[in-house]
Every structure is written in structure tokens, then in C-alpha cells.
Design a protein around this motif. Structure first.
Motif, PDB file in Angstrom:
ATOM      1  N   ASN A 229       0.830  -1.207   0.000  1.00  0.00           N
ATOM      2  CA  ASN A 229       0.000   0.000   0.000  1.00  0.00           C
ATOM      3  C   ASN A 229       0.865   1.258   0.000  1.00  0.00           C
ATOM      4  N   ARG A 310      -4.011   1.815  -5.160  1.00  0.00           N
ATOM      5  CA  ARG A 310      -4.787   0.714  -4.617  1.00  0.00           C
ATOM      6  C   ARG A 310      -3.994  -0.583  -4.696  1.00  0.00           C
ATOM      7  N   MET A 325      -4.688  -0.738   3.597  1.00  0.00           N
ATOM      8  CA  MET A 325      -3.636  -0.446   4.562  1.00  0.00           C
ATOM      9  C   MET A 325      -4.169  -0.803   5.950  1.00  0.00           C
TER      10      MET A 325
END
Length: 335
Positions: A229, A310, A325
Motif C-alpha cells: 500500500n 490501490r 492499509m
């Protein structure tokens, strides 16, 4: 010397000097450290320096596959290696709780010395503080590290490009799962140990052959999910994983299934994520597999243009799942 750490060991007097001489100088001795100056004076090659700092507060202090000392050296070396650097020097500061056994402190120092020597790193500076019983949890270690980045290497979490492949250098979640089982006394029988390892030799075997690789990141706290992430956000790309390609030990998967946890969010202390152009990814993978710390390496995904920032995963059922995340900590005090 006393069998346990006392407040007098942190006073700066005779006991402090004895402790430094009989444990730290004994195990870390080198021509720079033994000068005992206020600062280590270092000779370094011309070029770019990589510098990092980290702190280690793990519980338990000794665990299957390592201890806080090995973890401190490996964690710092791996941060340098992730930038493409060849680690050279470490500094370390110890915060020790009153009554900590000196025998265990020496075991930790010996472990640090062995680990540093194994990757050609010198521990050249340090500090020791002692706090009252109850003011810390046994022992904390802070480290700093310096390395040299070879010419032509440009590795950054902002370098991932659409079309790149995503590689992991081994099985996911071993460290976090090992610590979970040892700490929480859950009664689950599983032969899982931490993957704690210094990876500078592994990355050093790849970079001279494949200097065009874009990103390296060691997925520690927050695991692979957090690291990817961060990369997706900094590079402004989408990273797609394939669940059927993820290397996860069967026993780690079983423990996570029992406890409702996710291996992608488990900490790793001996794995590296590598993102590189697809045309060299197979060569990188073959090279990794020849190293002791890369035998279970796998290509686990690819970089796409959208949706930007993403991380997605194609599941075994064929659907898409967003890998967020982590918003909290599955297991605190993990490293």
C-alpha cells in the motif's frame, strides 16, 4: 560483575565502564569502536550514502529463530539493503531495565556480533542507559546504520511502473505468527519460527546483474499489505496480487485461519519485496532462488495503471478483493 543490571550500571562510573568493556567491547571489538571516542570517525567510499535508524522493543526478547539483538542488526541491515546500499557500519543504543540478567545481555551482544560479522558490518558506536525496574520492558535497542549505494542504482518506493512484476523472496508471515504463538500461549502446536535474517547478501547477489529493478521494501510491521500500500501510494499505481501465487507455509495459514488473522498483514523479518520490469523479473527470480534466503521466492503480482494507489488481490474464487492499509496492529511489540 553483578549477575543483574543495577542502576549503578547506568551511572557513568566504574560499573558502566566494566559493562561496556566486559560485554560490548568484548563482542563488538573493532579498530573504530575500541578508540572509545565520542563519535566514530569513518572512512567511506565516494558516492551516495544511505542512512537509517530504527528501534526494537519485541516481546519475548528471545524467540524461535532469533532474539532482540539479531533482530536489531537484521532490521537495520535490511533497511539499508532495501535502498540498494551495501551496509557498512551500525551504531546501537541500549535501554536496559534494572534487574535484567547480565547473562542474557551477553547472549544478545554475542548474537548481534555474530549477525553483523555474517554480513560484513561493523558496530562502531553505542550507548547504554539503565532505567528503574518497571520503567521499561526488559531491554530496548535503538540502531542506526550507514551504507554505500553503488553508482547506477536508483531504488525508491516511488519507482513502481505499470507492467512491472511483484516478487517476494520467501514465505509470508513467519515472524509474526511465530511471535504470536510464543507470546500468547495459545496451546496451538506448530513448528513455526521467525524468518529473522540479514538480506544484504541476497540483494547484493541480484543488484549487480539487474540494476534496473525499481523498488525494494522489507515488509516488517503491517506485513506485505502495508508495504505494498505504501508503494502503490508513493508511485501512484495499482498493485494486483494473485492469491494462488502467494507463498504461505501451511502451518502459518492454519494458525491464521484458526485465529481469524491474515498472513498478508503479519510481520516478516527476513523477506524482501522486489518490484522490477517484467522483462527481467524471471531472471531476478532465478537468481534469488540460488541464495539460501531466496529459495521460496515467487512472482506474486503485477503493477497496473489503475485504480491508482490501490492494492487488489485476485482471490482463489476469481473475484477481486481490496487489500487495505492496516488501520491497527494485529500484534503490538512485534519488532
Amino acid at each position: 560483575m553483578s549477575d543483574i543490571i543495577t542502576l549503578a550500571h547506568g551511572s557513568g562510573g566504574k560499573l558502566t565502564h566494566d559493562l561496556i568493556r566486559d560485554i560490548f567491547i568484548k563482542h563488538f571489538s573493532n579498530d573504530i569502536l575500541t578508540r572509545a571516542e565520542d563519535s566514530a570517525v569513518l572512512d567511506v567510499e565516494a558516492g551516495r550514502l544511505a542512512f537509517t535508524t530504527d528501534s526494537f522493543v519485541i516481546t519475548p526478547v528471545f524467540f524461535k529463530g532469533g532474539d532482540i539483538g539479531k533482530l536489531a542488526v537484521c532490521g537495520t541491515v535490511n533497511d539499508l539493503a532495501a535502498s540498494g546500499a551495501r551496509p557498512l557500519y551500525l551504531g546501537c543504543g541500549f535501554i536496559i531495565e534494572e534487574a535484567f540478567p547480565i547473562r542474557q545481555l551477553e547472549e544478545i551482544a554475542a548474537s548481534m556480533a555474530e549477525t553483523a560479522a555474517g554480513c560484513g558490518v561493523k558496530i562502531v558506536a553505542g550507548d547504554t542507559k539503565v532505567v528503574q525496574r518497571g520503567a521499561a520492558d526488559k531491554i530496548f535497542i535503538n540502531t542506526s546504520g550507514i551504507g554505500i549505494i553503488p553508482e547506477g542504482i536508483n531504488i525508491s518506493a516511488s519507482n513502481a511502473k505499470p507492467g512491472d512484476s511483484v516478487i517476494i523472496t520467501g514465505t509470508i508471515g513467519d515472524h509474526g505468527c511465530s511471535i504470536l504463538l510464543e507470546r500468547e500461549m495459545l496451546g496451538i502446536k506448530a513448528d513455526i519460527k521467525s524468518d529473522c535474517a540479514a538480506l544484504s547478501g541476497l540483494t547484493g547477489s541480484v543488484l549487480p546483474l539487474y540494476p534496473r529493478l525499481h523498488v525494494m521494501r522489507d515488509p516488517t510491521r503491517g506485513g506485505v499489505a502495508a508495504a505494498l500500500n505504501e508503494i502503490a501510494s508513493q508511485s501512484g499505481v495499482c498493485i494486483r496480487l494473485y492469491e494462488n501465487a502467494l507463498p504461505v507455509r501451511e502451518d502459518v495459514m492454519g494458525v491464521c485461519g484458526l485465529l481469524g488473522m491474515e498472513p498478508l498483514y503479519m510481520a516478516n523479518e527476513g523477506k524482501m519485496l522486489i518490484i522490477a520490469p517484467a522483462d527481467i523479473s524471471r531472471g531476478i527470480l532465478d537468481r534469488l532462488k540460488k541464495h539460501e534466503h531466496g529459495k521460496d521466492s515467487a512472482i506474486i503480482g503485477e503493477v497496473l495503471e489503475a485504480p491508482s494507489k490501490r492494492v487488489l488481490m485476485t482471490t482463489l474464487a476469481g473475484g477481486d478483493r481490496i487489500i487495505e492499509m492496516p488501520s491497527g496492529d494485529q500484534l503490538p511489540r512485534i519488532c
